[in-house]
Write a protein that holds these residues in place. Structure first.
Motif, mmCIF file in Angstrom:
data_model
loop_
_atom_site.group_PDB
_atom_site.id
_atom_site.type_symbol
_atom_site.label_atom_id
_atom_site.label_comp_id
_atom_site.label_asym_id
_atom_site.label_seq_id
_atom_site.Cartn_x
_atom_site.Cartn_y
_atom_site.Cartn_z
ATOM 1 N N HIS A 78 62.240 51.217 60.923
ATOM 2 C CA HIS A 78 61.071 50.338 60.974
ATOM 3 C C HIS A 78 61.449 48.896 61.291
ATOM 4 O O HIS A 78 60.615 48.010 61.168
ATOM 5 C CB HIS A 78 60.323 50.382 59.640
ATOM 6 N N TRP A 79 62.694 48.665 61.671
ATOM 7 C CA TRP A 79 63.112 47.299 61.950
ATOM 8 C C TRP A 79 62.395 46.721 63.169
ATOM 9 O O TRP A 79 62.140 45.526 63.234
ATOM 10 C CB TRP A 79 64.627 47.239 62.153
ATOM 11 N N GLY A 80 62.083 47.587 64.129
ATOM 12 C CA GLY A 80 61.436 47.086 65.330
ATOM 13 C C GLY A 80 60.043 46.559 65.062
ATOM 14 O O GLY A 80 59.696 45.445 65.483
ATOM 15 N N ILE A 81 59.239 47.330 64.352
ATOM 16 C CA ILE A 81 57.868 46.885 64.073
ATOM 17 C C ILE A 81 57.823 45.738 63.077
ATOM 18 O O ILE A 81 56.887 44.939 63.067
ATOM 19 C CB ILE A 81 57.028 48.083 63.571
ATOM 20 N N SER A 82 58.869 45.647 62.268
ATOM 21 C CA SER A 82 58.895 44.555 61.284
ATOM 22 C C SER A 82 59.012 43.196 61.952
ATOM 23 O O SER A 82 58.614 42.175 61.377
ATOM 24 C CB SER A 82 60.057 44.755 60.309
ATOM 25 N N ILE A 83 59.535 43.157 63.194
ATOM 26 C CA ILE A 83 59.636 41.878 63.908
ATOM 27 C C ILE A 83 58.244 41.318 64.186
ATOM 28 O O ILE A 83 57.971 40.132 63.967
ATOM 29 C CB ILE A 83 60.427 42.063 65.212
#
Length: 438
Positions: A78-83
């Protein structure tokens, strides 16, 4: 220093229902703009807030659409959407700080309805010699702050001696406690009650600029690695990134430099107004309590409540009661009505002056002129008029009564000497009439 507005009663002075009286914000004498029936108070340049919102929201929207959306697939989990989520949440947090800064009372000092009473009144003093032209009060007074003498200035507009570190904002037309400056970007004065939120707003905006700048650089680097190309071709594939990089670089110098400057001011316990005027270059700063205590004062101290109740009803005065006046402090401007903010009434000096002049014409200023004039003292109107008495200097013996608020107001009491004189004259008149009847 200043007077709090008296509590607003449910009924006005005439006993009428005060539910239809205007609210304080409706008769406010400052230049502020109120929203939602006085719940929010802005400066007169409140429209600039929309420009500030646009300058923050527009680049964040471009970042989410053209940069963060493409980075969502480049990070595992979920690191991508957390940006993108972090950018949106952080922007909403900044908007909350902007609202807290621009829509609350910055620390406005309520105006006095009357000038303060001078310690010594000398009508022969030249008003140009360091005195206020309106009320013959000293322009400056000395107060002691942490063992250091500080001069406070009299404000002719608000009719009060400003507390230390207070200044009158010419844009909002209010005296503001711990006045820092008037910020056009938030459309509000920055003072005691919103300085903390202002600094957090500026510092958070700096962090957002760095956040956008950093991830735009990461996106360009990802393009270079995936397509094995140079930086110029990677920039050509994402022009939005280079625009955001330039924009964030320029903005971070502005808000970042402002953040660093205010970090210095907080550490030395100064305001922008004091720093620009070099208040403490030649003398010690009485408010500087050390680095740690200065930061605790700004970020961890309790914010004092507002001294103004903008949604409260104004106490309407129906006019001067019979035989009463509200003299306040006699100044060279006597004869001009002065409006009240909290009370909503006006002092009418022409009526009072006319009443005294009528008494002087009827009775004289040096004493009683005739028995006919004295005989009127026994009439019912005697208790509703100010009577002359022969004093040491032959002037009228009128004694204003002080109210519970420490000002001259309300009714005028008759001197005990005048009452005794009237009683003796009335008895003499009755005895003369009895003798004439015999």
């Amino acid at each position: 220093m200043y007077a709090h507005p008296p509590p607003v009663p449910e009924r006005d002075g005439s006993g009428a229902d005060a539910s239809h009286a205007p609210r304080v914000y409706e008769v406010w004498k400052g230049s502020n703009v109120f929203c939602l029936n006085g719940m929010f108070i802005f400066g007169p340049d409140a429209r600039s807030i929309f420009l500030t919102i646009f300058l923050i929201a527009a680049p964040v929207a471009i970042f989410c659409v053209f940069v963060a959306r493409h980075l969502m697939d480049d990070f595992k989990g979920h690191w991508g959407i957390s940006i993108m989520v972090a950018a949106v949440v952080f922007t909403l947090y900044i908007f909350c700080l902007l609202l807290l800064t621009s829509s609350r009372d910055p620390g406005i000092i309520p105006r006095n309805t009357h000038p303060p009473e001078p310690e010594v009144l000398d009508t022969n003093v030249d008003v140009g010699a360091g005195l206020t032209p309106q009320s013959r009060l000293p322009r400056f007074k000395d107060v002691v702050v942490n063992g250091i003498i500080v001069k406070v200035k009299y404000c002719d507009t608000c009719m009060l001696y400003r507390p230390p570190r207070c200044s009158h904002c010419s844009i909002c037309n209010n005296c503001v406690e711990r006045f820092d400056h008037h910020c056009p970007w938030v459309g509000q004065c920055i003072g005691l009650r919103n300085y903390r939120f202002f600094f957090m707003f500026v510092f958070s905006t700096t962090m957002l600029c760095i956040y956008v700048f950093g991830f735009c650089c990461v996106y360009i680097k990802r393009i270079m690695d995936v397509e094995e190309t140079n930086v110029w071709r990677a920039i050509a594939k994402t022009p939005a990134s280079i625009v955001l990089i330039v924009y964030a670089f320029v903005a971070v110098w502005f808000v970042g430099g402002l953040s660093v400057f205010h970090l210095y001011l907080i550490g030395t316990n100064q305001t922008t107004y004091e720093n620009f005027r070099a208040r403490y270059d030649a003398r010690a700063n009485p408010y500087n309590r050390g680095l740690v205590e200065n930061y605790k004062e700004v970020f961890f101290s309790k914010i004092p409540p507002s001294k103004n109740k903008f949604r409260a009803r104004v106490h309407l005065e129906t006019g001067l009661r019979s035989g009463s006046a509200e003299p306040g402090f006699i100044s060279p401007n006597m004869g001009k009505s002065v409006g009240d903010i909290e009370m909503g009434g006006k002092t009418v000096w022409d009526d009072v002056g006319g009443g005294i002049a009528d008494i002087e014409r009827r009775y004289g200023t040096d004493g009683l002129q005739s028995k006919d004039a004295v005989g009127d003292m026994s009439s019912p109107e005697f208790g509703r008029a100010a009577l002359p008495a022969e004093g040491l200097d032959g002037r009228l013996a009128i004694h204003p009564r002080r109210s519970s608020w420490g000002r001259k107001s309300g009714s005028w009491e008759i001197s005990p000497d005048v009452l005794a004189l009237a009683s003796r004259v009335s008895e003499s008149n009755r005895s003369n009439r009895s003798s004439a009847g015999l």
